[in-house]
Design an enzyme around this catalytic site. Structure first.
Site, PDB file in Angstrom:
ATOM      1  N   ASP A 180     102.358  21.341 -11.338  1.00  0.00           N
ATOM      2  CA  ASP A 180     103.584  22.002 -10.888  1.00  0.00           C
ATOM      3  C   ASP A 180     103.774  21.717  -9.395  1.00  0.00           C
ATOM      4  O   ASP A 180     104.223  20.641  -9.024  1.00  0.00           O
ATOM      5  CB  ASP A 180     103.442  23.497 -11.214  1.00  0.00           C
ATOM      6  CG  ASP A 180     104.687  24.310 -10.924  1.00  0.00           C
ATOM      7  OD1 ASP A 180     105.789  23.774 -11.053  1.00  0.00           O
ATOM      8  OD2 ASP A 180     104.550  25.498 -10.584  1.00  0.00           O
TER       9      ASP A 180
ATOM     10  N   LYS B 188     105.801  18.662 -13.857  1.00  0.00           N
ATOM     11  CA  LYS B 188     107.077  19.214 -13.368  1.00  0.00           C
ATOM     12  C   LYS B 188     107.321  18.652 -11.974  1.00  0.00           C
ATOM     13  O   LYS B 188     107.114  19.341 -10.962  1.00  0.00           O
ATOM     14  CB  LYS B 188     106.908  20.740 -13.228  1.00  0.00           C
ATOM     15  CG  LYS B 188     107.741  21.591 -14.159  1.00  0.00           C
ATOM     16  CD  LYS B 188     107.629  23.045 -13.706  1.00  0.00           C
ATOM     17  CE  LYS B 188     107.478  23.970 -14.869  1.00  0.00           C
ATOM     18  NZ  LYS B 188     107.321  25.378 -14.449  1.00  0.00           N
TER      19      LYS B 188
ATOM     20  N   GLU C 276      94.199  19.213 -16.905  1.00  0.00           N
ATOM     21  CA  GLU C 276      94.958  20.411 -16.570  1.00  0.00           C
ATOM     22  C   GLU C 276      96.153  20.580 -17.517  1.00  0.00           C
ATOM     23  O   GLU C 276      96.628  19.598 -18.095  1.00  0.00           O
ATOM     24  CB  GLU C 276      95.408  20.272 -15.095  1.00  0.00           C
ATOM     25  CG  GLU C 276      96.345  21.320 -14.559  1.00  0.00           C
ATOM     26  CD  GLU C 276      95.758  22.705 -14.470  1.00  0.00           C
ATOM     27  OE1 GLU C 276      95.304  23.220 -15.497  1.00  0.00           O
ATOM     28  OE2 GLU C 276      95.786  23.294 -13.365  1.00  0.00           O
TER      29      GLU C 276
HETATM   30  P1  5GP Z   1     100.200  24.123  -9.208  1.00  0.00           P
HETATM   31  O1  5GP Z   1      99.019  24.342  -8.328  1.00  0.00           O
HETATM   32  O2  5GP Z   1     100.422  22.690  -9.628  1.00  0.00           O
HETATM   33  O3  5GP Z   1     101.453  24.757  -8.674  1.00  0.00           O
HETATM   34  O4  5GP Z   1      99.960  25.042 -10.422  1.00  0.00           O
HETATM   35  C1  5GP Z   1      99.479  24.705 -11.569  1.00  0.00           C
HETATM   36  C2  5GP Z   1      99.266  25.980 -12.372  1.00  0.00           C
HETATM   37  O5  5GP Z   1     100.399  26.862 -12.345  1.00  0.00           O
HETATM   38  C3  5GP Z   1      99.111  25.560 -13.792  1.00  0.00           C
HETATM   39  O6  5GP Z   1      97.780  25.279 -14.076  1.00  0.00           O
HETATM   40  C4  5GP Z   1      99.608  26.785 -14.522  1.00  0.00           C
HETATM   41  O7  5GP Z   1      98.545  27.704 -14.648  1.00  0.00           O
HETATM   42  C5  5GP Z   1     100.648  27.377 -13.626  1.00  0.00           C
HETATM   43  N1  5GP Z   1     102.010  26.982 -14.069  1.00  0.00           N
HETATM   44  C6  5GP Z   1     102.883  26.201 -13.423  1.00  0.00           C
HETATM   45  N2  5GP Z   1     104.016  26.037 -14.126  1.00  0.00           N
HETATM   46  C7  5GP Z   1     103.845  26.731 -15.274  1.00  0.00           C
HETATM   47  C8  5GP Z   1     104.662  26.954 -16.423  1.00  0.00           C
HETATM   48  O8  5GP Z   1     105.790  26.483 -16.587  1.00  0.00           O
HETATM   49  N3  5GP Z   1     104.124  27.728 -17.405  1.00  0.00           N
HETATM   50  C9  5GP Z   1     102.886  28.287 -17.303  1.00  0.00           C
HETATM   51  N4  5GP Z   1     102.461  29.030 -18.322  1.00  0.00           N
HETATM   52  N5  5GP Z   1     102.089  28.097 -16.231  1.00  0.00           N
HETATM   53  C10 5GP Z   1     102.570  27.330 -15.229  1.00  0.00           C
HETATM   54 MG    MG Z   2      96.352  26.456 -14.941  1.00  0.00          MG
END
Ligand code: 5GP
Ligand code: MG
Length: 182
Positions: free
Chosen positions: A106, A134, A102
């Site tokens: 986040d 993150k 991935e």
């Molecule tokens: P999670 O389910 O962990 O919140 O989300 C992951 C997805 O959110 C990542 O695959 C990405 O597509 C998007 N995302 C989260 N933070 C960022 C960021 O700082 N920049 C970008 N471009 N996408 C992010």
């Molecule tokens: Mg993504």
């Protein structure tokens, strides 16, 4: 390299050279950890593709490649807790060792769901490889088994990561100028 989208970037976080070193290090660890085993690398579309291409070419293992697309209900750039699989893998994963690849971990909602889903379908093991982490934003108990770097709570683009489907083609990772998304 001169690109017209460079002007939208406030600050570069990782240069092309640094990203290449990250790929060397992660692929080295994977090669060591999975030595003698078969591995199925599953890329989470679309953000992982550039990073994945760099990692995959550095693997010396007996490995296969597949892709999955997940989507979450809710708005914009944050995922909600409700994830659906929009495009599934084509591979039979029973008894296989999987590595989910991935762009960024986040909230953890996406990978928490995908990992459990693949385990429920009979994968022998599922590990997570994320270019960026993150941790300050985590909502689910998930940590990457392999990662390139931790980043603060700022929105990053480039090297596969998008804002509104743009900037994926930047060869480096940077922080977008706030006026672009405000
Ligand atoms: P999670 O389910 O962990 O919140 O989300 C992951 C997805 O959110 C990542 O695959 C990405 O597509 C998007 N995302 C989260 N933070 C960022 C960021 O700082 N920049 C970008 N471009 N996408 C992010
Ligand atoms: Mg993504």
């Amino acid at each position: 390299m001169k690109m017209e989208i460079n002007k939208d970037i406030e600050r570069i976080l990782f240069t092309e050279k640094e990203l290449s070193t990250i790929a060397d290090n992660i692929a080295g660890q994977i090669n060591t950890d999975y030595k003698g085993k078969e591995l199925l690398v599953v890329g989470v579309l679309k953000g992982s593709v550039i990073f994945l291409a760099d990692i995959f070419r550095r693997l010396s293992l007996d490995c296969r490649l597949d892709f999955i697309t997940a989507s979450s209900y809710g708005s914009g750039y944050e995922s909600s807790g409700r994830i659906i699989i929009k495009k599934d893998i084509d591979t039979d994963i029973k008894g296989k060792h999987l590595l989910l690849c991935e762009d960024i971990l986040d909230t953890g909602n996406t990978l928490f769901y995908l990992r459990q889903n693949l385990i429920d379908r009979g994968a022998e093991s599922v590990r997570i490889c994320a270019l960026l982490d993150k941790p300050s934003r985590r909502q689910k108990p998930v940590t990457p088994d392999y990662y390139g770097a931790q980043v603060p709570d700022e929105f990053v683009v480039g090297y596969g990561l998008d804002y509104d489907e743009r900037y994926r083609n930047l060869p480096y990772i940077g922080i977008l100028k706030p006026e672009i998304y405000m």
